[in-house]
Design an enzyme around this catalytic site. Structure first.
Site, PDB file in Angstrom:
ATOM      1  N   SER A  31      -7.412   5.523   3.583  1.00 55.59           N
ATOM      2  CA  SER A  31      -7.285   4.719   2.360  1.00 55.59           C
ATOM      3  C   SER A  31      -7.711   3.272   2.649  1.00 55.59           C
ATOM      4  O   SER A  31      -8.375   2.633   1.830  1.00 55.59           O
ATOM      5  CB  SER A  31      -5.833   4.705   1.871  1.00 55.59           C
ATOM      6  OG  SER A  31      -5.574   5.814   1.050  1.00 55.59           O
TER       7      SER A  31
ATOM      8  N   LYS B  59       4.710   2.470   8.337  1.00 58.60           N
ATOM      9  CA  LYS B  59       3.516   3.259   8.658  1.00 58.60           C
ATOM     10  C   LYS B  59       2.286   2.360   8.804  1.00 58.60           C
ATOM     11  O   LYS B  59       1.511   2.482   9.754  1.00 58.60           O
ATOM     12  CB  LYS B  59       3.285   4.292   7.552  1.00 58.60           C
ATOM     13  CG  LYS B  59       2.324   5.402   7.916  1.00 58.60           C
ATOM     14  CD  LYS B  59       2.063   6.312   6.724  1.00 58.60           C
ATOM     15  CE  LYS B  59       3.346   6.980   6.219  1.00 58.60           C
ATOM     16  NZ  LYS B  59       3.074   7.929   5.105  1.00 58.60           N
TER      17      LYS B  59
ATOM     18  N   ASN C 139      -2.691  20.297   0.281  1.00 51.66           N
ATOM     19  CA  ASN C 139      -3.803  19.603   0.936  1.00 51.66           C
ATOM     20  C   ASN C 139      -3.548  19.404   2.432  1.00 51.66           C
ATOM     21  O   ASN C 139      -4.352  19.786   3.281  1.00 51.66           O
ATOM     22  CB  ASN C 139      -4.017  18.249   0.209  1.00 51.66           C
ATOM     23  CG  ASN C 139      -4.963  17.323   0.948  1.00 51.66           C
ATOM     24  OD1 ASN C 139      -4.789  17.053   2.137  1.00 51.66           O
ATOM     25  ND2 ASN C 139      -5.969  16.831   0.263  1.00 51.66           N
TER      26      ASN C 139
ATOM     27  N   LYS D 201       0.862  -1.198   0.000  1.00 53.38           N
ATOM     28  CA  LYS D 201       0.000   0.000   0.000  1.00 53.38           C
ATOM     29  C   LYS D 201       0.886   1.230   0.000  1.00 53.38           C
ATOM     30  O   LYS D 201       1.849   1.301   0.751  1.00 53.38           O
ATOM     31  CB  LYS D 201      -0.883  -0.008   1.257  1.00 53.38           C
ATOM     32  CG  LYS D 201      -1.888   1.126   1.308  1.00 53.38           C
ATOM     33  CD  LYS D 201      -3.148   0.805   0.539  1.00 53.38           C
ATOM     34  CE  LYS D 201      -4.023   2.023   0.297  1.00 53.38           C
ATOM     35  NZ  LYS D 201      -3.609   2.827  -0.869  1.00 53.38           N
TER      36      LYS D 201
ATOM     37  N   LYS E  89       5.311   2.009  -2.974  1.00 54.48           N
ATOM     38  CA  LYS E  89       5.284   3.397  -3.430  1.00 54.48           C
ATOM     39  C   LYS E  89       5.569   3.429  -4.915  1.00 54.48           C
ATOM     40  O   LYS E  89       6.222   2.515  -5.445  1.00 54.48           O
ATOM     41  CB  LYS E  89       6.358   4.224  -2.702  1.00 54.48           C
ATOM     42  CG  LYS E  89       6.066   5.700  -2.671  1.00 54.48           C
ATOM     43  CD  LYS E  89       5.097   6.023  -1.561  1.00 54.48           C
ATOM     44  CE  LYS E  89       4.864   7.481  -1.352  1.00 54.48           C
ATOM     45  NZ  LYS E  89       4.232   7.734  -0.052  1.00 54.48           N
TER      46      LYS E  89
HETATM   47  N1  GLU Z   1       0.854   8.969   0.089  1.00 52.01           N
HETATM   48  C1  GLU Z   1       0.275   8.867   1.391  1.00 52.01           C
HETATM   49  C2  GLU Z   1       1.331   8.471   2.398  1.00 52.01           C
HETATM   50  O1  GLU Z   1       2.498   8.669   2.180  1.00 52.01           O
HETATM   51  C3  GLU Z   1      -0.958   7.983   1.411  1.00 52.01           C
HETATM   52  C4  GLU Z   1      -0.733   6.559   1.033  1.00 52.01           C
HETATM   53  C5  GLU Z   1      -2.026   5.745   0.918  1.00 52.01           C
HETATM   54  O2  GLU Z   1      -3.080   6.278   1.201  1.00 52.01           O
HETATM   55  O3  GLU Z   1      -1.903   4.581   0.534  1.00 52.01           O
HETATM   56  O4  GLU Z   1       1.028   8.022   3.461  1.00 52.01           O
END
Ligand code: GLU
Length: 442
Positions: free
Chosen positions: A369, A105, A232, A81, A117
């Site tokens: 998400s 995370k 944002n 993710k 990513k």
């Molecule tokens: N790009 C965001 C982050 O770095 C969201 C990633 C997501 O929602 O999968 O956490």
């Protein structure tokens, strides 16, 4: 995309080996964590990586070839993710580091995901809307076999937005020959997005501040806040803190920042910024800056302001060994990914600065998400209140888990967050059996 692209030298120094630096933090935390050495070793090697060339017919008839990447760092706890970034500085090393941070995370937040990513090396501001759509769809066509609702689920990141996620979902669905809303999150609401996803990262950070407020008995009107980055994430945390009476004394975008001693009226600042696209243009044309007692300042100066809470909400490597000793804020909430380098961490720790680390502080985005993915899979959608309530539960649960680890083990909050993540990954590895088990010594 609410911000314009920063020039390389205005976004601080560019670390060349960001992935190697990210691994250092894992090693540091591993000393305090329950993770088998072989599981730690696995985390040092991303599971799968893809680099693609994307030829695009430009509006002027010419052909340009862009480079795109997707890295699945780990899937021990579930499918990969993580977001997709469109930025001129995107490179494989950066995407690997960002993917590793996503693994940590998702584990910190207790989500059933690993980390991934993606990105394209591009300045999206230079593209027309039609070129942007073609590039977004072509990127997905090239990585379609690499992603999927049960393997790797992308989302927005720097300079990508819900509309781009919608195009990408439609392109994937065309290739898969079935409607696949769960392949990507952060979509527009009518295309299967979740209510509450748009402000989730800022809101998650806000819930962290509210926990600190209680622990430190802060009186919001006495607390001065500076925010680097007014896209944002920066706008949403500013809006929520301002509504609670916090004094937002400085904000910046890639063009520079503005400072007002008595604090900004955030709703009108947001309205103006989104109309003019530039913060400084709102106040600082000619000598207007001085007459209304707003000072203009650089991004560098903003970081060094004497405030109670500093919120880096832009890009990585903003606080480095060069400026860490000049930081005066006593609390930092990392809403960007990787805004503080490992060297700077040491200096800030010595100074006693409390850093709420990125893998916790900005975890609200990926948490909603996850909610979006759950709603897509079940085909049943929740109200905004429900999303906010669930996000609140996840954020304060994990904030307090990390906070208690920090105080009980006498480690800094970043290390505590990594320990928490490694413990969860370690549990998942142990459940499958490690050398210890297979060698007959369970
Ligand atoms: N790009 C965001 C982050 O770095 C969201 C990633 C997501 O929602 O999968 O956490």
């Amino acid at each position: 995309m609410t911000k314009s692209i920063p020039k390389k030298d205005s976004s601080g120094t560019q670390e060349t080996n960001i992935f190697a630096n990210a691994l250092k933090r894992l090693d540091e935390a591993a000393q305090f964590a329950d993770i088998p050495p072989e599981a730690l070793e696995r985390l040092k090697h991303p599971k799968k990586m893809i680099q693609v060339s994307i030829p695009i017919r430009m509006d002027n008839g010419g052909l340009r070839i862009f480079q795109g990447y997707r890295v699945r760092h780990d899937h021990t706890r579930g499918p990969g993710k993580g977001g997709i970034r469109f930025h001129p500085n995107v490179n494989l090393d950066e995407v690997k580091a960002l993917a590793l941070w996503m693994t940590c995370k998702c584990a910190v937040m207790g989500l059933p995901f690993g980390g991934a990513k993606g990105g394209i090396t591009v300045n999206p501001k230079e593209l027309s809307r039609m070129e942007l759509e073609r590039l977004s769809r072509a990127y997905i066509a090239r990585i379609a076999e690499f992603i999927g609702p049960k393997t790797d689920i992308p989302a927005p990141d720097v300079y990508t937005n819900p509309m781009i996620m919608g195009w990408m979902m439609m392109e994937y669905s065309k290739i898969a020959q079935e409607q696949s809303p769960a392949v990507i999150t952060g979509k527009p609401i009518p295309l299967g997005g979740s209510l509450g996803r748009e402000d989730a990262t800022g809101r998650g950070g806000y819930y962290c501040i509210k926990e600190l407020e209680e622990k430190k008995r802060w009186k919001p009107s006495k607390i001065r806040v500076a925010i680097q980055g007014f896209g944002n994430v920066g706008q949403n945390i500013a809006r929520l803190l301002h509504a609670d009476g916090y004094k937002i004394v400085a904000v910046s975008d890639s063009q520079g920042g503005i400072y007002k001693e008595e604090g900004f009226d955030i709703p009108s600042l947001i309205q103006n910024k989104n109309a003019t696209r530039r913060l400084k243009a709102i106040y600082c044309t000619g000598s207007v800056c001085e007459t209304i007692q707003v000072k203009s300042l650089s991004n560098k100066d903003l970081l060094e302001l004497d405030v109670d809470i500093l919120i880096p909400a832009a890009l990585e490597n903003q606080i480095t060994e060069k400026n860490a000793s000049k930081i005066k804020a006593s609390n930092i909430l990392e809403l960007a990914n990787g805004p503080i380098t490992t060297e700077a961490d040491k200096i800030l720790n010595k100074k006693g600065v409390l850093v709420v680390p990125d893998i916790l502080a900005n975890g609200g985005g990926v948490t909603v998400s996850y909610f979006e993915w759950v709603q897509n899979n079940q085909g049943y959608y929740w109200s905004e209140e429900e999303v906010h309530a669930k996000l609140h539960t996840f954020m304060i649960r994990e904030f307090n888990n990390v906070y208690h680890l920090m105080t009980n083990r006498k480690i800094n909050m970043r290390t505590a967050a990594y320990v928490h993540a490694l413990n969860r990954i370690g549990e998942a590895v142990e459940a499958r059996g490690t050398s210890k088990y297979f060698l007959g010594n369970p």
